[in-house]
Scaffold this active site. Structure first.
Site, PDB file in Angstrom:
ATOM      1  N   HIS A 107       0.855  -1.192   0.000  1.00 15.27           N
ATOM      2  CA  HIS A 107       0.000   0.000   0.000  1.00 15.27           C
ATOM      3  C   HIS A 107       0.887   1.236   0.000  1.00 15.27           C
ATOM      4  O   HIS A 107       1.941   1.255   0.625  1.00 15.27           O
ATOM      5  CB  HIS A 107      -0.893   0.031   1.255  1.00 15.27           C
ATOM      6  CG  HIS A 107      -2.055   0.935   1.105  1.00 15.27           C
ATOM      7  ND1 HIS A 107      -1.980   2.286   1.339  1.00 15.27           N
ATOM      8  CD2 HIS A 107      -3.322   0.688   0.713  1.00 15.27           C
ATOM      9  CE1 HIS A 107      -3.167   2.829   1.101  1.00 15.27           C
ATOM     10  NE2 HIS A 107      -3.997   1.889   0.726  1.00 15.27           N
TER      11      HIS A 107
ATOM     12  N   ASP B  59      -7.939  -5.184  -0.110  1.00  9.74           N
ATOM     13  CA  ASP B  59      -8.410  -6.080  -1.183  1.00  9.74           C
ATOM     14  C   ASP B  59      -8.063  -7.537  -0.955  1.00  9.74           C
ATOM     15  O   ASP B  59      -8.524  -8.401  -1.692  1.00  9.74           O
ATOM     16  CB  ASP B  59      -7.815  -5.622  -2.522  1.00  9.74           C
ATOM     17  CG  ASP B  59      -8.378  -4.271  -2.936  1.00  9.74           C
ATOM     18  OD1 ASP B  59      -7.594  -3.363  -3.271  1.00  9.74           O
ATOM     19  OD2 ASP B  59      -9.606  -4.112  -2.862  1.00  9.74           O
TER      20      ASP B  59
HETATM   21  C1  SDX Z   1      -6.153   0.038  -2.976  1.00  7.75           C
HETATM   22  O1  SDX Z   1      -4.347   4.560  -2.145  1.00  7.75           O
HETATM   23  C2  SDX Z   1      -5.291   3.949  -1.485  1.00  7.75           C
HETATM   24  O2  SDX Z   1      -5.697   4.345  -0.413  1.00  7.75           O
HETATM   25  C3  SDX Z   1      -5.843   2.721  -2.209  1.00  7.75           C
HETATM   26  C4  SDX Z   1      -6.878   1.899  -1.443  1.00  7.75           C
HETATM   27  C5  SDX Z   1      -8.148   2.675  -1.192  1.00  7.75           C
HETATM   28  O3  SDX Z   1      -8.856   2.375  -0.212  1.00  7.75           O
HETATM   29  O4  SDX Z   1      -8.477   3.547  -2.054  1.00  7.75           O
HETATM   30  O5  SDX Z   1      -6.355   1.480  -0.193  1.00  7.75           O
HETATM   31  C6  SDX Z   1      -7.295   0.671  -2.243  1.00  7.75           C
HETATM   32  O6  SDX Z   1      -5.920   0.375  -4.091  1.00  7.75           O
HETATM   33  C7  SDX Z   1      -5.302  -0.958  -2.243  1.00  7.75           C
HETATM   34  C8  SDX Z   1      -4.108  -1.464  -3.098  1.00  7.75           C
HETATM   35  C9  SDX Z   1      -4.623  -2.565  -4.027  1.00  7.75           C
HETATM   36  N1  SDX Z   1      -3.556  -2.954  -4.980  1.00  7.75           N
HETATM   37  C10 SDX Z   1      -2.898  -4.112  -4.884  1.00  7.75           C
HETATM   38  O7  SDX Z   1      -3.068  -4.915  -3.962  1.00  7.75           O
HETATM   39  C11 SDX Z   1      -1.941  -4.378  -6.042  1.00  7.75           C
HETATM   40  C12 SDX Z   1      -0.621  -4.933  -5.492  1.00  7.75           C
HETATM   41  N2  SDX Z   1       0.049  -3.838  -4.782  1.00  7.75           N
HETATM   42  C13 SDX Z   1       1.070  -3.082  -5.532  1.00  7.75           C
HETATM   43  O8  SDX Z   1       0.728  -2.885  -6.871  1.00  7.75           O
HETATM   44  C14 SDX Z   1       1.524  -1.850  -4.744  1.00  7.75           C
HETATM   45  O9  SDX Z   1       1.758  -2.265  -3.463  1.00  7.75           O
HETATM   46  C15 SDX Z   1       0.653  -0.622  -4.707  1.00  7.75           C
HETATM   47  C16 SDX Z   1       0.266  -0.157  -6.049  1.00  7.75           C
HETATM   48  C17 SDX Z   1      -0.565  -0.869  -3.894  1.00  7.75           C
HETATM   49  C18 SDX Z   1       1.466   0.497  -4.012  1.00  7.75           C
HETATM   50  O10 SDX Z   1       2.540   0.744  -4.831  1.00  7.75           O
HETATM   51  P1  SDX Z   1       3.616   1.901  -4.488  1.00  7.75           P
HETATM   52  O11 SDX Z   1       3.234   2.637  -3.263  1.00  7.75           O
HETATM   53  O12 SDX Z   1       3.858   2.681  -5.738  1.00  7.75           O
HETATM   54  O13 SDX Z   1       4.860   1.075  -4.085  1.00  7.75           O
HETATM   55  P2  SDX Z   1       5.895   0.456  -5.112  1.00  7.75           P
HETATM   56  O14 SDX Z   1       5.167  -0.201  -6.271  1.00  7.75           O
HETATM   57  O15 SDX Z   1       6.906   1.500  -5.423  1.00  7.75           O
HETATM   58  O16 SDX Z   1       6.504  -0.710  -4.225  1.00  7.75           O
HETATM   59  C19 SDX Z   1       7.614  -0.478  -3.380  1.00  7.75           C
HETATM   60  C20 SDX Z   1       8.412  -1.776  -3.434  1.00  7.75           C
HETATM   61  C21 SDX Z   1       8.830  -2.151  -4.848  1.00  7.75           C
HETATM   62  O17 SDX Z   1      10.007  -2.970  -4.745  1.00  7.75           O
HETATM   63  P3  SDX Z   1      11.473  -2.238  -4.884  1.00  7.75           P
HETATM   64  O18 SDX Z   1      11.437  -1.482  -6.218  1.00  7.75           O
HETATM   65  O19 SDX Z   1      11.624  -1.346  -3.703  1.00  7.75           O
HETATM   66  O20 SDX Z   1      12.450  -3.399  -4.921  1.00  7.75           O
HETATM   67  O21 SDX Z   1       7.583  -2.864  -2.966  1.00  7.75           O
HETATM   68  C22 SDX Z   1       7.401  -3.776  -4.045  1.00  7.75           C
HETATM   69  C23 SDX Z   1       7.718  -3.046  -5.323  1.00  7.75           C
HETATM   70  O22 SDX Z   1       8.148  -3.960  -6.326  1.00  7.75           O
HETATM   71  N3  SDX Z   1       5.993  -4.188  -3.994  1.00  7.75           N
HETATM   72  C24 SDX Z   1       5.563  -5.423  -4.160  1.00  7.75           C
HETATM   73  C25 SDX Z   1       4.178  -5.356  -4.008  1.00  7.75           C
HETATM   74  N4  SDX Z   1       3.813  -4.099  -3.747  1.00  7.75           N
HETATM   75  C26 SDX Z   1       4.943  -3.374  -3.745  1.00  7.75           C
HETATM   76  N5  SDX Z   1       6.220  -6.574  -4.440  1.00  7.75           N
HETATM   77  C27 SDX Z   1       5.449  -7.674  -4.545  1.00  7.75           C
HETATM   78  N6  SDX Z   1       4.100  -7.699  -4.407  1.00  7.75           N
HETATM   79  C28 SDX Z   1       3.437  -6.549  -4.129  1.00  7.75           C
HETATM   80  N7  SDX Z   1       2.124  -6.560  -3.978  1.00  7.75           N
END
Ligand code: SDX
Length: 429
Positions: free
Chosen positions: A306, A363
């Site tokens: 998140h 989710d």
């Molecule tokens: C919602 O914003 C809100 O409030 C949203 C929400 C709401 O109520 O409106 O809470 C609802 O959208 C919840 C999120 C649902 N999405 C998912 O579950 C999809 C999977 N999650 C990722 O796509 C990600 O965690 C996000 C999009 C939710 C957040 O992404 P960020 O903040 O841009 O973080 P990032 O992608 O830069 O991740 C930081 C690191 C990265 O690794 P490094 O580059 O540091 O090595 O964490 C890793 C990412 O690769 N990472 C994950 C991961 N999420 C982040 N690695 C594996 N699996 C994951 N799910």
């Protein structure tokens, strides 16, 4: 005297005001930065940028706190109803009994959709994604409520708020009914909001259908938990569209489209697909955790991570408990729930997830409940939209009522071609 920040730039140093929020969050106000220095700031994905001040929802991502108008989500989940929570978010206070009764009855009397709208559904392919249908039909609502300039802006906003809250469940349920070849079940004004939705989803003209009170209770909880989440992608989109003074129907349509993405609300659908794939392929969760850690793989653990929560998403904890309660009461042993718990346990012990503070988000478990309720996976994000609607409306209203509000128009840093000539076509390579 409020604190200021000093910014040293090449050849100049300026002081910028510091804004401090109710919960001691701090921001550097850069409203005059470009005018004073010619500089702008750059912040990919707005990771560090506040778009506005807001009095609606407070999140503390480090502590896993979520409050609507100051009230903790845990208390609202335990004691409130979705319409009461919607009122709280939109009007800024809990309604007294008379206000709640008036609001509830007003919503009840707007649950039907114009009979002409039903014809839109005949044009969609049977397997059309319901989020596309939702966006299309919500956008079309503005064509049925034109020429209402005689109403004051406030009355118009209030009426359209009621129309949207009342009709979105009907629009959503009809999309489901069309997808399975069953007739639209008209709303029943004698029913509560959640009961009515479940009636429209699962009853048929062929026999009497009693809505399970437990399903009504769980749906009420899920809608409350999804009702708002400050400046998330879809809510920021609603504020963006509202800033151009487009209609509330247009702003909500944009919010629906933004929510659909798999990084956002679309994740609840993806979680079930991921868990189903894990179950079908077998081999345990470790393979998927390793895949999620592999930078060469595009795979992410859906429902994990998140932008704000670097601790447990408080909503995920409540939903996980509701999962256990619903499945045990319905005597459902869903292997996907066991798999989800196994995946959560393994991920939360893995240094990759620990270092990046990746926890289950809202989710991760919600789809398991929707599945147990008989809602098709493809409609899970529709359920998210039903819950988020009052939050979107509240933010559109807050933006519109903000004195001196401006159209949202971010700047950029251009990195394209320098001044170029127009080369006539015969000279082009
Ligand atoms: C919602 O914003 C809100 O409030 C949203 C929400 C709401 O109520 O409106 O809470 C609802 O959208 C919840 C999120 C649902 N999405 C998912 O579950 C999809 C999977 N999650 C990722 O796509 C990600 O965690 C996000 C999009 C939710 C957040 O992404 P960020 O903040 O841009 O973080 P990032 O992608 O830069 O991740 C930081 C690191 C990265 O690794 P490094 O580059 O540091 O090595 O964490 C890793 C990412 O690769 N990472 C994950 C991961 N999420 C982040 N690695 C594996 N699996 C994951 N799910």
């Amino acid at each position: 005297m409020s604190e200021t920040a000093e910014l040293k730039l090449p050849g100049q140093t300026i002081e910028l005001p510091i804004v401090v929020g109710t919960e001691n969050e701090k921001a550097v106000d850069i409203s005059n930065l470009r005018a004073k220095t010619g500089f702008i700031t750059l912040d990919n994905g707005y990771m560090n940028t506040g778009a506005c001040t807001s009095a609606i929802t407070f999140i503390d991502g480090e502590k896993g706190i979520l409050r609507y108008r100051g009230i903790p989500i845990e208390v609202l989940a335990e004691r409130s109803s979705f319409l009461e929570t919607a009122y709280l978010l939109i009007e800024g206070k809990l309604p007294n009994q008379a206000e709640l009764d008036f609001f509830t009855n007003r919503v009840r009397r707007h649950t039907m959709i114009h009979e002409d709208i039903k014809r839109f559904y005949d044009g969609f392919p049977r397997d059309a994604h319901p989020m596309a249908i939702l966006a299309s039909v919500v956008s079309s609502l503005s064509t049925f409520y034109q020429h209402e300039e005689s109403r004051s802006e406030a009355d118009h906003f209030s009426l359209n708020t009621v129309r949207l809250l009342a009709k979105l469940p009907t629009i959503a349920a009809y999309a489901y009914k069309k997808s399975i070849g069953q007739p639209l079940m008209y709303p029943q004004n004698s029913m509560s909001y959640c009961e009515n939705f479940l009636h429209m989803m699962f009853s048929t003209p062929a026999e009497h259908y009693d809505v399970d009170p437990l399903m009504t209770e769980i749906l009420n909880l899920l809608l409350i938990l999804h009702a708002d989440h400050e400046q998330n992608c879809s809510t920021s989109t609603v504020r963006m569209v509202s800033s151009s003074k487009a209609s509330l129907f247009a702003a909500i349509t944009a919010g629906i489209c933004a929510l659909w993405g798999p990084r956002h609300g679309g994740a609840n659908e993806e979680v079930i697909d991921m868990l189903t794939q894990m179950r079908n392929e077998g081999g345990g969760v470790r393979k998927y955790i390793d895949q999620a850690k592999d930078k060469n793989s595009k795979f992410k653990l859906m429902g994990f991570g998140h932008r704000v929560y670097k601790n447990f998403d408080p909503r995920a904890k409540i939903i996980k408990a509701a999962c256990d309660k619903l499945l045990s009461k319905m005597k459902i042993a869903d292997p996907l729930l066991d798999l989800a718990k196994e995946l959560e346990e393994a991920a939360l012990k893995d240094s990759y997830f620990i270092e990046r503070k990746l926890y289950p988000n809202v989710d991760f478990y919600s789809g398991i409940i929707y599945k147990a309720m008989g809602i098709p996976t493809v409609a899970f994000t529709v359920m998210f939209a039903l819950g988020r609607l009052p939050g979107w409306i509240a933010h559109s209203k807050e933006y519109s009522n903000e004195p001196g509000n401006k159209i949202n128009r971010p700047r950029q840093i251009y990195i394209g071609e320098p001044l170029a000539e127009y080369v006539s076509i015969e000279k082009r390579k």
